[in-house]
Design an enzyme around this catalytic site. Structure first.
Site, PDB file in Angstrom:
ATOM      1  N   ASN A   1      -2.570   7.900 -10.943  1.00 54.49           N
ATOM      2  CA  ASN A   1      -2.720   9.125 -10.129  1.00 54.49           C
ATOM      3  C   ASN A   1      -2.189  10.446 -11.148  1.00 54.49           C
ATOM      4  O   ASN A   1      -3.180  11.451 -11.060  1.00 54.49           O
ATOM      5  CB  ASN A   1      -2.728   9.344  -8.722  1.00 54.49           C
ATOM      6  CG  ASN A   1      -1.484   8.876  -8.312  1.00 54.49           C
ATOM      7  OD1 ASN A   1      -0.689   8.442  -9.321  1.00 54.49           O
ATOM      8  ND2 ASN A   1      -1.079   8.633  -6.930  1.00 54.49           N
ATOM      9  N   CYS A   2      -1.243  10.254 -11.810  1.00 59.13           N
ATOM     10  CA  CYS A   2      -0.911  11.378 -12.735  1.00 59.13           C
ATOM     11  C   CYS A   2      -1.665  11.742 -13.654  1.00 59.13           C
ATOM     12  O   CYS A   2      -1.864  12.710 -14.399  1.00 59.13           O
ATOM     13  CB  CYS A   2       0.421  11.185 -13.065  1.00 59.13           C
ATOM     14  SG  CYS A   2       1.836  10.820 -11.726  1.00 59.13           S
TER      15      CYS A   2
ATOM     16  N   PRO B   1      14.778  -1.236  12.029  1.00 54.00           N
ATOM     17  CA  PRO B   1      15.543  -2.167  11.270  1.00 54.00           C
ATOM     18  C   PRO B   1      14.948  -3.026  10.318  1.00 54.00           C
ATOM     19  O   PRO B   1      15.256  -3.201   9.049  1.00 54.00           O
ATOM     20  CB  PRO B   1      16.549  -2.971  12.067  1.00 54.00           C
ATOM     21  CG  PRO B   1      15.950  -2.914  13.289  1.00 54.00           C
ATOM     22  CD  PRO B   1      15.248  -1.645  13.478  1.00 54.00           C
TER      23      PRO B   1
ATOM     24  N   TYR C   1      10.791  -0.462   6.242  1.00 50.64           N
ATOM     25  CA  TYR C   1      11.206   0.396   5.134  1.00 50.64           C
ATOM     26  C   TYR C   1      10.206   1.379   4.767  1.00 50.64           C
ATOM     27  O   TYR C   1       8.978   1.185   5.282  1.00 50.64           O
ATOM     28  CB  TYR C   1      11.573  -0.417   3.988  1.00 50.64           C
ATOM     29  CG  TYR C   1      12.726  -1.255   4.203  1.00 50.64           C
ATOM     30  CD1 TYR C   1      13.960  -0.826   3.629  1.00 50.64           C
ATOM     31  CD2 TYR C   1      12.573  -2.356   4.855  1.00 50.64           C
ATOM     32  CE1 TYR C   1      15.207  -1.756   4.002  1.00 50.64           C
ATOM     33  CE2 TYR C   1      13.766  -3.202   4.987  1.00 50.64           C
ATOM     34  CZ  TYR C   1      14.848  -2.895   4.515  1.00 50.64           C
ATOM     35  OH  TYR C   1      16.167  -3.988   4.768  1.00 50.64           O
ATOM     36  N   ALA C   2      10.459   2.533   4.157  1.00 46.49           N
ATOM     37  CA  ALA C   2       9.572   3.538   4.001  1.00 46.49           C
ATOM     38  C   ALA C   2       9.744   4.017   2.261  1.00 46.49           C
ATOM     39  O   ALA C   2      11.204   4.239   2.015  1.00 46.49           O
ATOM     40  CB  ALA C   2       9.263   4.591   4.348  1.00 46.49           C
TER      41      ALA C   2
ATOM     42  N   ASP D   1       5.785   9.540  -1.305  1.00 47.40           N
ATOM     43  CA  ASP D   1       5.627  10.856  -0.777  1.00 47.40           C
ATOM     44  C   ASP D   1       5.839  11.205   0.705  1.00 47.40           C
ATOM     45  O   ASP D   1       6.032  11.927   1.217  1.00 47.40           O
ATOM     46  CB  ASP D   1       4.337  11.316  -0.971  1.00 47.40           C
ATOM     47  CG  ASP D   1       3.908  11.510  -2.724  1.00 47.40           C
ATOM     48  OD1 ASP D   1       5.008  11.488  -3.285  1.00 47.40           O
ATOM     49  OD2 ASP D   1       2.957  12.075  -3.086  1.00 47.40           O
TER      50      ASP D   1
END
Ligand SMILES: Cc1cc2nc3c(=O)[nH]c(=O)nc-3n(C[C@H](O)[C@H](O)[C@H](O)COP(=O)(O)OP(=O)(O)OC[C@H]3O[C@@H](n4cnc5c(N)ncnc54)[C@H](O)[C@@H]3O)c2cc1C
Length: 648
Positions: free
Chosen positions: A41-42, A274, A277-278, A281
């Site tokens: 995407n950059c 628990p 996860y993340a 952005d």
């Protein structure tokens, strides 16, 4: 173990790839609502501009390749619409509208950010686009390919500036509207100034301190009503006013958010659940300098966080370190980079700091193709540890900001910068690298060898002091701080008796080097209160734009001395003047000398390597009665054609 990852680009794809390398047996599923996974995407703005001609160059991976190489089950056009954290399942909606449930042992949230919409009347107009993914890019590019002529960009951040450059590259008229007083909010105002001037030189009209209060149709196009009264007509608008973390799913599943509105994670990237996860952005991170929670929507942190998520799922308790927001952007031929905190951030957070500016060349001045850079360093007042750095210039910005980023991460001080041993040969640097120079100047300040004064102190806090300009007489004649006294630094020792001993002396030159030499002379001659202007006239005029040499010209005014000077007839004689390798004011001085030797109506074609020369030229020509016929960029050099006027 079954691991389901929501979102298949930077954070999601990194998580999946790393996890497979650590665990050959895990079942890994990526669910991606768009058509593509793991795309660049950059690179999107650069395909619109044609710099990256092949669309498929941006499509780094395909579901098939990921399956073949990493045995990952990638399902595109599959949007996760609900999470049942207690039952450890999700609901997936396929592109045909069908939904199904999928279970998981570990869930990873990498949904990225959501572009912020302007929220003004008319903001749902079909000619307003955002640029977030490949489909957005295709939509914008179709407009440009269909001969759109005018675009309005809302927002002067990374994406707005990159899109502006790309559309200018396609020959479009571009207006950029920015709510704040300067573009690129990661920089401080004085550091953004030359970039704005450079964008103006490249034909981008910038509307600072302005916003759109209404969009409405205008024939086939769209009109933007600006808060300051102007109406901009365009074939389309690109809204690039930022992204907010995509948290709706997480919130509906009861996952905790942090104070900045992103998903809260611990140092292992684990959420309040628990087994969830993340990364990317959507999450909040810790700022290395301020220690506060921060949103840093950049590709580097997203990729590194993905690796940490995978490590932890695979049983390796690795940690994600605080971020320092190191970033960089190309602005036509210029580059701007930053790392750590800006001065604005330090002020907002009440963190004590000292600052210095230096303007060294990107590489040895005598080797062609360089120009002065603007380097700002923010440091702790006592220990001298780095708090932040910003670098803007034409060459060598990328490596300086990266060296400073490493220095900041390593907790180095200005005294360490003095000692860094960096690679040098004339095409690449200087024996005293800009990073060393910044260290010398900052260390001189902290040791008390060279007190500084700052552009923002003028005029209120400089009243009652003597402003001493130690540049040459010709430089002083062209530009000066009002009320200053000129004694060139080479003549200072012989003229000390002209200076008062009962007033503070505020010394300045062009960059801060000659004024430092003068300061040392004055200090050793017993003058008690002497300070040197940090960053010299270059930083001063960036801040005090009204005093600067034509920096604020609009593109259509760039050749606008027709209103001031009557055009004289061409004599037919044209002289070439090659001043490549000279820094400003060298090119202007050489031009002045050449024009003095030739006749009215004669023309000079001057080639220079310091692009800043072109900023000064229109105003200088107007002031001295010459006609600026043409300016152009030729590779890294600039060229201008000037006809001598009658008013010399
Ligand atoms: C035009 C542009 C230029 C950029 N340039 C730079 C740059 O030069 N340098 C830099 O450091 N950063 C740059 N960035 C920022 C960088 O791309 C992001 O920080 C990074 O991609 C974030 O990674 P991510 O995985 O969090 O989100 P993304 O890469 O945005 O991926 C999130 C994915 O999740 C999918 N998704 C969202 N919700 C769901 C759902 N419910 N179900 C299924 N899928 C879902 C989305 O479709 C999206 O594909 C740029 C961004 C853009 C848009």
């Amino acid at each position: 173990m079954k691991v389901v990852i929501i979102g298949g680009v930077a954070g999601g794809a990194s998580t999946a790839a790393r996890l497979r390398r650590l665990d050959e047996n895990a079942e890994i599923i990526i669910l991606e609502k768009g058509d593509e996974v793991s795309y660049a995407n950059c690179g999107l703005p650069y395909h619109i501009g044609g710099v990256i001609p092949r669309r498929d160059a941006l499509l780094v991976q395909t579901p098939e390749k990921l399956h073949a190489a990493l045995n990952i089950d990638v399902r595109v056009r599959s949007e996760v619409v609900a999470i049942d954290a207690a039952a450890k399942s999700i609901t997936v909606r396929r592109h045909d509208g069908e939904t199904y449930a999928e279970t998981w042992d570990k869930l990873v949230l990498c949904p990225g950010g959501v572009p912020i919409r302007p929220a003004t009347p008319g903001d749902t107009h079909p000619k307003i686009f955002t640029l977030q993914n490949v489909a957005d890019m295709d939509r914008i590019k179709r407009q440009v390919d269909a001969d759109a002529r005018r675009a309005v960009i809302i927002g002067g951040g990374f994406i707005g500036v990159e899109v502006a450059e790309s559309l200018r590259g396609r020959g479009m008229h571009v207006d950029l509207v920015e709510k704040q007083g300067h573009i690129l909010p990661f920089l401080d105002v004085e550091m953004a100034h030359e970039l704005e001037a450079h964008m103006l030189r490249h034909g981008v009209r910038i509307h600072l301190n302005n916003s759109v209060h209404e969009f409405h149709s205008d024939g086939d196009g769209i009109a933007c009503e600006l808060s300051r009264g102007e109406r901009l007509r365009a074939d389309f608008v690109v809204s690039a006013i930022g992204v907010r973390p995509s948290t709706a799913l997480a919130q509906s599943a009861g996952i905790a958010l942090g104070p900045r509105g992103g998903i809260r994670v611990d140092e292992h990237m684990r959420t309040s659940h628990p087994d969830i996860y993340a990364a990317g952005d959507a999450v909040e991170v810790r700022d290395l300098v301020t220690g506060a929670a921060a949103l840093v929507p950049l590709a580097g942190p997203a990729n590194r966080q993905g690796r940490v998520v995978a490590d932890n799922i695979a049983g390796r308790p690795s940690r994600f370190a605080p971020v320092q927001g190191t970033s960089i952007i190309k602005v036509f031929d210029m580059t701007a980079g930053c790392t750590g905190a800006s001065e604005r951030r330090l002020l907002q957070d009440g963190i004590a700091y000292r600052k210095i500016y230096v303007h060294p060349s990107g590489h040895a001045g005598y080797y062609p193709g360089t120009a002065a850079m603007h380097l700002k360093l923010l440091v702790e007042p006592k220990a001298g540890k780095l708090l932040g750095a910003q670098v803007v210039g034409f060459d060598g910005v990328d490596k300086r900001i990266d060296v400073l980023a490493v220095a900041l991460r390593a907790g180095l001080t200005v005294y360490d910068l003095e000692e860094l041993e960096l690679a040098y040969a004339p095409p690449y640097g200087s024996a005293k690298d800009p990073v060393n120079m910044a260290g010398f100047v900052a260390a001189n300040l902290l040791r008390g060898d060279a007190p500084h004064w700052y552009a923002e102190q003028y005029p209120e806090q400089t009243a009652g002091s003597l402003l001493l300009d130690v540049r040459s007489e010709s430089e002083y004649a062209r530009w000066r701080i009002p009320g200053s006294l000129n004694i060139p630094h080479t003549r200072l020792r012989a003229n000390l008796d002209l200076l008062p001993r009962d007033k503070p002396l505020l010394v300045y030159c062009r960059t801060g080097f000659r004024s430092y030499l003068a300061l040392r002379i004055l200090k050793q001659a017993g003058f008690a209160s002497v300070a040197t202007l940090s960053g010299g006239a270059l930083t001063f005029s960036a801040l005090h734009e009204k005093l600067s040499l034509g920096f604020r010209l609009n593109p259509e005014e760039a050749h606008g001395n027709e209103t001031l000077v009557e055009l004289v007839e061409a004599s037919g004689r044209v002289f070439d003047l090659d001043v490549r390798g000279l820094h400003c004011p060298g090119p202007i001085e050489a031009l002045q000398g050449k024009l003095a030797d030739i006749g009215v109506g004669d023309e000079v074609v001057i080639s220079a390597s310091d692009p800043v020369f072109l900023s000064h030229l229109p105003c200088w020509c107007s002031s001295y009665g010459h006609w600026l016929l043409d300016t152009r960029h030729i590779g890294a050099d600039v060229q201008a054609r000037i006809r001598k006027g009658a008013a010399m």
